[in-house]
Design an enzyme around this catalytic site. Structure first.
Site, PDB file in Angstrom:
ATOM      1  N   ASP A  14      10.100 -10.363   7.095  1.00  0.00           N
ATOM      2  CA  ASP A  14      10.477  -9.303   8.026  1.00  0.00           C
ATOM      3  C   ASP A  14      11.921  -8.949   7.714  1.00  0.00           C
ATOM      4  O   ASP A  14      12.840  -9.711   8.020  1.00  0.00           O
ATOM      5  CB  ASP A  14      10.339  -9.802   9.467  1.00  0.00           C
ATOM      6  CG  ASP A  14      10.685  -8.716  10.485  1.00  0.00           C
ATOM      7  OD1 ASP A  14      11.085  -7.603  10.070  1.00  0.00           O
ATOM      8  OD2 ASP A  14      10.563  -8.987  11.695  1.00  0.00           O
ATOM      9  N   ASN A  58      11.823   0.493   0.342  1.00  0.00           N
ATOM     10  CA  ASN A  58      10.778   1.398   0.796  1.00  0.00           C
ATOM     11  C   ASN A  58      10.262   1.062   2.201  1.00  0.00           C
ATOM     12  O   ASN A  58       9.770   1.935   2.908  1.00  0.00           O
ATOM     13  CB  ASN A  58       9.607   1.350  -0.202  1.00  0.00           C
ATOM     14  CG  ASN A  58       8.386   2.095   0.306  1.00  0.00           C
ATOM     15  OD1 ASN A  58       8.371   3.317   0.384  1.00  0.00           O
ATOM     16  ND2 ASN A  58       7.346   1.343   0.676  1.00  0.00           N
ATOM     17  N   ARG A  60       0.841  -1.201   0.000  1.00  0.00           N
ATOM     18  CA  ARG A  60       0.000   0.000   0.000  1.00  0.00           C
ATOM     19  C   ARG A  60       0.873   1.248   0.000  1.00  0.00           C
ATOM     20  O   ARG A  60       2.097   1.168   0.035  1.00  0.00           O
ATOM     21  CB  ARG A  60      -0.908   0.003   1.228  1.00  0.00           C
ATOM     22  CG  ARG A  60      -0.168  -0.101   2.543  1.00  0.00           C
ATOM     23  CD  ARG A  60      -1.125  -0.253   3.703  1.00  0.00           C
ATOM     24  NE  ARG A  60      -0.416  -0.446   4.963  1.00  0.00           N
ATOM     25  CZ  ARG A  60      -1.018  -0.596   6.125  1.00  0.00           C
ATOM     26  NH1 ARG A  60      -2.330  -0.593   6.203  1.00  0.00           N
ATOM     27  NH2 ARG A  60      -0.308  -0.753   7.230  1.00  0.00           N
ATOM     28  N   GLY A  61       0.241   2.413  -0.030  1.00  0.00           N
ATOM     29  CA  GLY A  61       0.953   3.678   0.080  1.00  0.00           C
ATOM     30  C   GLY A  61       1.935   3.947  -1.034  1.00  0.00           C
ATOM     31  O   GLY A  61       1.716   3.613  -2.201  1.00  0.00           O
ATOM     32  N   ILE A  62       3.061   4.553  -0.673  1.00  0.00           N
ATOM     33  CA  ILE A  62       4.080   4.924  -1.655  1.00  0.00           C
ATOM     34  C   ILE A  62       4.647   3.688  -2.339  1.00  0.00           C
ATOM     35  O   ILE A  62       4.872   3.687  -3.552  1.00  0.00           O
ATOM     36  CB  ILE A  62       5.203   5.729  -0.973  1.00  0.00           C
ATOM     37  CG1 ILE A  62       4.666   7.079  -0.480  1.00  0.00           C
ATOM     38  CG2 ILE A  62       6.368   5.952  -1.935  1.00  0.00           C
ATOM     39  CD1 ILE A  62       5.668   7.885   0.328  1.00  0.00           C
ATOM     40  N   TYR A  68       9.842  12.323  15.461  1.00  0.00           N
ATOM     41  CA  TYR A  68      10.136  11.534  14.265  1.00  0.00           C
ATOM     42  C   TYR A  68      11.544  10.946  14.348  1.00  0.00           C
ATOM     43  O   TYR A  68      12.458  11.392  13.646  1.00  0.00           O
ATOM     44  CB  TYR A  68       9.984  12.412  13.017  1.00  0.00           C
ATOM     45  CG  TYR A  68      10.001  11.671  11.704  1.00  0.00           C
ATOM     46  CD1 TYR A  68       8.943  10.840  11.331  1.00  0.00           C
ATOM     47  CD2 TYR A  68      11.068  11.816  10.827  1.00  0.00           C
ATOM     48  CE1 TYR A  68       8.957  10.172  10.113  1.00  0.00           C
ATOM     49  CE2 TYR A  68      11.088  11.153   9.603  1.00  0.00           C
ATOM     50  CZ  TYR A  68      10.038  10.344   9.259  1.00  0.00           C
ATOM     51  OH  TYR A  68      10.058   9.684   8.049  1.00  0.00           O
ATOM     52  N   LYS A  84      16.979   7.598   8.308  1.00  0.00           N
ATOM     53  CA  LYS A  84      16.946   7.973   6.897  1.00  0.00           C
ATOM     54  C   LYS A  84      18.243   8.666   6.491  1.00  0.00           C
ATOM     55  O   LYS A  84      18.776   8.441   5.394  1.00  0.00           O
ATOM     56  CB  LYS A  84      15.750   8.898   6.631  1.00  0.00           C
ATOM     57  CG  LYS A  84      14.387   8.261   6.845  1.00  0.00           C
ATOM     58  CD  LYS A  84      14.082   7.217   5.796  1.00  0.00           C
ATOM     59  CE  LYS A  84      12.630   6.761   5.871  1.00  0.00           C
ATOM     60  NZ  LYS A  84      12.311   5.722   4.876  1.00  0.00           N
TER      61      LYS A  84
END
Length: 258
Positions: free
Chosen positions: A69, A96, A17-19, A157, A163
């Site tokens: 996983d 991702n 799902r999503g990006i 965050y 990241k």
């Protein structure tokens, strides 16, 4: 004319799902067969994975849903073995998948810290290590999905530092794997209204003051991934492309300035 990824195989982690889903669909539209990846094999995520498979197959592409996983090296090993068994090759690896709590770093429990590092750093490294024998056969491409948290601090965050570390790893891979014919780049996505955005709004209320024009769609991020992974991006190596509609160009913004 042939499509850019005709005859190629792409694995997109976290693509139910999503990006991730938008990236999988974009690559499929440009000719790639897709390995859709999800962490769990049951529940809503699995149902979303089945929907993604149907959408890819409707484009005339082969698609398989595999679960793993990525925080587990053994699980990643099984994932790559399954990719080779089902598809016979791997040309594009899109990193991702991500997991993280929304809380200040001083409040992170040991399990939170281990999840941050195990999934968002070690997991991506495991994926590249285990995919390398496949990627180097024909010369492949790696694209990592970063976020603005890699360069701008948000107190709720903690994924941001992971990241940032991965953007550095992308440069490392560009130098190490370039001689093997493998390109490595990243896309730093701006504010995208995915499921996680609902939680982000609660911890970052200022988001409601931003004009709609600064919000990026999953499809815009997917477009950048396809560009970097494809022949049009052949001259780009070790770079992070920011896709945020210019949001990060200005240090401070008032609601009036937009």
């Amino acid at each position: 004319m042939s499509l850019p990824f005709e005859g190629r195989v792409a694995l997109v982690t976290g693509s139910t799902r999503g990006i991730g889903r938008a990236i999988a669909l974009r690559l499929a539209a440009e000719g790639a067969d897709i390995c859709v990846h999800g962490r769990q094999g049951s529940g809503p995520a699995s149902a979303a994975g089945d929907e993604t498979l149907e959408a890819i197959r409707a484009l005339g592409r082969k698609a398989e849903l595999l679960h793993a996983d990525i925080a587990s090296k053994a699980s990643v090993t099984e994932l790559m073995e399954a990719v080779e068994e089902r598809f016979g090759r791997l040309d594009l690896l899109v990193l991702n998948a991500a997991r993280a709590p929304f809380k200040e770093t001083w409040r992170l429990l040991e399990r939170d810290l281990r999840q941050l590092v195990d999934t968002n750093l070690l997991g991506n490294v495991f994926c590249v290590q285990k995919a390398l024998p496949l990627l180097e056969r024909e010369g492949g491409s790696i694209v990592f999905l970063s976020s603005l948290g890699s360069r701008f601090m948000n107190h709720m965050y903690p994924l941001g530092p992971m990241k940032a570390a991965m953007e550095s790893m992308v440069r490392q891979w560009a130098e190490e794997l370039g001689p093997k014919g493998i390109r490595s780049n990243a896309v730093c996505g701006g504010l995208v209204k995915t499921d996680a955005f609902k939680t982000l709004r609660r911890v970052w209320p200022e988001l409601d003051q931003l004009p709609e024009r600064f919000f990026v769609t999953p499809e815009e991020v997917a477009e950048a991934v396809a560009f970097l992974a494809g022949p049009a991006g052949a001259g780009i190596q070790g770079q992070t492309v920011v896709v945020d509609r210019g949001l990060s160009n200005r240090l401070m913004r008032s609601p009036e300035q937009g």
